[in-house]
Design a protein around this motif. Sequence first.
Motif, PDB file in Angstrom:
ATOM      1  N   PHE A  55      16.392  46.288 -52.277  1.00  0.00           N
ATOM      2  CA  PHE A  55      15.983  47.381 -53.182  1.00  0.00           C
ATOM      3  C   PHE A  55      17.091  47.683 -54.183  1.00  0.00           C
ATOM      4  N   SER A  56      18.319  47.768 -53.642  1.00  0.00           N
ATOM      5  CA  SER A  56      19.448  48.238 -54.449  1.00  0.00           C
ATOM      6  C   SER A  56      19.768  47.272 -55.581  1.00  0.00           C
ATOM      7  N   ILE A  57      19.260  46.038 -55.500  1.00  0.00           N
ATOM      8  CA  ILE A  57      19.522  45.104 -56.593  1.00  0.00           C
ATOM      9  C   ILE A  57      18.218  44.690 -57.288  1.00  0.00           C
ATOM     10  N   GLY A  58      17.224  45.574 -57.220  1.00  0.00           N
ATOM     11  CA  GLY A  58      16.065  45.401 -58.094  1.00  0.00           C
ATOM     12  C   GLY A  58      14.886  44.652 -57.518  1.00  0.00           C
ATOM     13  N   PHE A  59      14.915  44.357 -56.235  1.00  0.00           N
ATOM     14  CA  PHE A  59      13.739  43.718 -55.623  1.00  0.00           C
ATOM     15  C   PHE A  59      12.738  44.788 -55.197  1.00  0.00           C
ATOM     16  N   SER A  60      11.464  44.421 -55.193  1.00  0.00           N
ATOM     17  CA  SER A  60      10.461  45.317 -54.624  1.00  0.00           C
ATOM     18  C   SER A  60       9.786  44.612 -53.454  1.00  0.00           C
ATOM     19  N   ILE A  61       8.965  45.367 -52.722  1.00  0.00           N
ATOM     20  CA  ILE A  61       8.380  44.827 -51.499  1.00  0.00           C
ATOM     21  C   ILE A  61       6.918  44.500 -51.719  1.00  0.00           C
ATOM     22  N   VAL A  62       6.493  43.337 -51.282  1.00  0.00           N
ATOM     23  CA  VAL A  62       5.061  43.041 -51.227  1.00  0.00           C
ATOM     24  C   VAL A  62       4.741  42.513 -49.833  1.00  0.00           C
ATOM     25  N   GLU A  63       3.477  42.604 -49.474  1.00  0.00           N
ATOM     26  CA  GLU A  63       3.068  42.074 -48.179  1.00  0.00           C
ATOM     27  C   GLU A  63       1.894  41.141 -48.372  1.00  0.00           C
ATOM     28  N   GLY A  64       1.663  40.316 -47.371  1.00  0.00           N
ATOM     29  CA  GLY A  64       0.550  39.379 -47.463  1.00  0.00           C
ATOM     30  C   GLY A  64      -0.121  39.222 -46.119  1.00  0.00           C
ATOM     31  N   PRO A  65      -1.231  38.487 -46.100  1.00  0.00           N
ATOM     32  CA  PRO A  65      -2.019  38.365 -44.865  1.00  0.00           C
ATOM     33  C   PRO A  65      -1.332  37.498 -43.811  1.00  0.00           C
ATOM     34  N   GLU A  66      -1.592  37.836 -42.542  1.00  0.00           N
ATOM     35  CA  GLU A  66      -1.062  37.005 -41.453  1.00  0.00           C
ATOM     36  C   GLU A  66      -1.995  35.841 -41.162  1.00  0.00           C
ATOM     37  N   ILE A  67      -3.256  35.985 -41.549  1.00  0.00           N
ATOM     38  CA  ILE A  67      -4.197  34.867 -41.414  1.00  0.00           C
ATOM     39  C   ILE A  67      -4.291  34.190 -42.777  1.00  0.00           C
ATOM     40  N   GLU A  68      -4.078  32.903 -42.778  1.00  0.00           N
ATOM     41  CA  GLU A  68      -3.975  32.171 -44.033  1.00  0.00           C
ATOM     42  C   GLU A  68      -4.873  30.945 -44.047  1.00  0.00           C
ATOM     43  N   THR A  69      -5.060  30.431 -45.228  1.00  0.00           N
ATOM     44  CA  THR A  69      -5.678  29.109 -45.358  1.00  0.00           C
ATOM     45  C   THR A  69      -4.546  28.088 -45.417  1.00  0.00           C
ATOM     46  N   PRO A  70      -4.837  26.847 -45.041  1.00  0.00           N
ATOM     47  CA  PRO A  70      -3.816  25.802 -45.158  1.00  0.00           C
ATOM     48  C   PRO A  70      -3.301  25.677 -46.589  1.00  0.00           C
ATOM     49  N   TYR A  71      -4.154  26.029 -47.554  1.00  0.00           N
ATOM     50  CA  TYR A  71      -3.715  25.917 -48.954  1.00  0.00           C
ATOM     51  C   TYR A  71      -2.481  26.775 -49.203  1.00  0.00           C
ATOM     52  N   TYR A  72      -2.537  28.049 -48.806  1.00  0.00           N
ATOM     53  CA  TYR A  72      -1.397  28.937 -49.070  1.00  0.00           C
ATOM     54  C   TYR A  72      -0.222  28.665 -48.140  1.00  0.00           C
ATOM     55  N   ASN A  73      -0.543  28.341 -46.891  1.00  0.00           N
ATOM     56  CA  ASN A  73       0.564  28.128 -45.932  1.00  0.00           C
ATOM     57  C   ASN A  73       1.275  26.793 -46.185  1.00  0.00           C
ATOM     58  N   PHE A  74       0.530  25.802 -46.689  1.00  0.00           N
ATOM     59  CA  PHE A  74       1.099  24.456 -46.846  1.00  0.00           C
ATOM     60  C   PHE A  74       0.961  23.885 -48.259  1.00  0.00           C
ATOM     61  N   GLU A  75      -0.274  23.575 -48.665  1.00  0.00           N
ATOM     62  CA  GLU A  75      -0.476  22.792 -49.893  1.00  0.00           C
ATOM     63  C   GLU A  75       0.237  23.357 -51.120  1.00  0.00           C
ATOM     64  N   ALA A  76      -0.016  24.636 -51.385  1.00  0.00           N
ATOM     65  CA  ALA A  76       0.544  25.231 -52.600  1.00  0.00           C
ATOM     66  C   ALA A  76       2.063  25.355 -52.504  1.00  0.00           C
ATOM     67  N   LEU A  77       2.571  25.180 -51.291  1.00  0.00           N
ATOM     68  CA  LEU A  77       4.035  25.177 -51.120  1.00  0.00           C
ATOM     69  C   LEU A  77       4.552  23.741 -51.109  1.00  0.00           C
ATOM     70  N   ASN A  78       3.727  22.855 -51.666  1.00  0.00           N
ATOM     71  CA  ASN A  78       4.151  21.468 -51.816  1.00  0.00           C
ATOM     72  C   ASN A  78       4.277  20.749 -50.477  1.00  0.00           C
ATOM     73  N   ILE A  79       3.471  21.194 -49.487  1.00  0.00           N
ATOM     74  CA  ILE A  79       3.453  20.522 -48.186  1.00  0.00           C
ATOM     75  C   ILE A  79       2.070  19.904 -48.008  1.00  0.00           C
ATOM     76  N   PRO A  80       1.873  18.671 -48.503  1.00  0.00           N
ATOM     77  CA  PRO A  80       0.545  18.068 -48.371  1.00  0.00           C
ATOM     78  C   PRO A  80       0.231  17.737 -46.920  1.00  0.00           C
ATOM     79  N   GLU A  81      -1.031  17.449 -46.656  1.00  0.00           N
ATOM     80  CA  GLU A  81      -1.433  17.067 -45.313  1.00  0.00           C
ATOM     81  C   GLU A  81      -0.620  15.851 -44.873  1.00  0.00           C
ATOM     82  N   HIS A  82      -0.355  15.774 -43.582  1.00  0.00           N
ATOM     83  CA  HIS A  82       0.418  14.668 -42.982  1.00  0.00           C
ATOM     84  C   HIS A  82       1.893  14.722 -43.342  1.00  0.00           C
TER      85      HIS A  82
END
Length: 378
Positions: free
Chosen positions: A147-174
């Motif tokens: 906070f003190s250096i300009g960050f803010s807080i966001v939250e996200g879901p604990e249940i995810e699709t493989p797309y958000y947990n892996f693919e979009a983070l550049n982790i393709p299948e296999h």
Amino acid sequence: MSTTTELKQTQTLGALGAKSAEQVLSLFAELRARFDADAGTATSEVSWKALRDAWLGRKSGVLTLVTDNWLKPSSPELKRVVGASLNELRAHVDAQIEERRVAIESRAQATATAKDRVDLSLPGVIRPIGSHHLIRQVLQEIEDIFFSIGFSIVEGPEIETPYYNFEALNIPEHHPVRDDMDTFYLELPKGVPGPLLLRTHTSPVQIHTMEKRQPPVRVVVPGKVYRRDNPDATHSFMFHQIEGLAVDSDITFCDFTGTIDYFVKQFFGASVKTRFRPSYFPFTEPSVEFDASCIFCGGSGTASAGGVCGKCKGAGWIELFGAGMVDPAVYGFVNYDPKKVSGFAFGIGIDRLAMLKYGIDDIQAFFQNDVRFLRQFP
Ligand code: PHE
């Protein structure tokens, strides 16, 4: 009630042999004494009602019978004295029965109030005041620093699709990294589109955030993450991370390491040094692992009692968390222009940092909720 006197009101004065006013008066006196004896036993609502019915009952109450059997058939000479005596007796019975009613009612009320009375002199009930769980405390400490250096807080879901947990983070299948993050997949009811999983890290919220916001982005993302690990002193199938993401048009590797160094010094103390070593994450490039000089031996590698420091095994450094510059491939998934923006990300294990800072050697202690443990961190 005595049977002999009880029967008298069922007979006429003639049958009772009462011929004079004195005899009439004595019969009434007898009756009044009987009433007074009866009245004395009426101490509850039930016995009071019985008394009232016995004496004032319309059909066969004593006074009705006296009216019917003594007054009505009496000789004209005795009628006056019978009438007057009856009136007097009735007034007495009425008054007594009312007095009794009031007494019984107020006694009942008094017991009720006594039962309800609050004794202000009694010692109070001591309710122990809870405190934040150590994980929550450490999380807030970490949040405050960012906070003190300009960050803010966001939250996200604990249940995810493989797309958000892996693919979009550049982790393709296999991709082999998926093996390191043994994943819980949800069993879904028929017809529900899947697959869905419990997020293995907070990094998917990087994607959610960049999908929604344009740079500059400076966020931290606290939350629970899940992995199929067997529980032991350093593993748990659920633990806590705080993700960091900063993306802007001019963020350099120096901004990155400077930010991390600032955070570590704020969290562990100004004398703690940091270093980073090359590492690998598919969504950062370059990727690093940050270490802090061992907070237990001051980085010397030697325990205060002599011998090798048990915490850093003599290395003088302790591994903290993974981080890196956001891989340009990730920007492609969120429609950021990799030629225009740059940034860094990090993924701090909150449980791990809490264990290091407070010298806790078993991660399971956080989840067993033993108050003897929790109370040590009020
Ligand atoms: N998500 C990574 C993990 O859980 C940590 C990480 C986050 C690494 C962000 C780099 C950048 O292992």
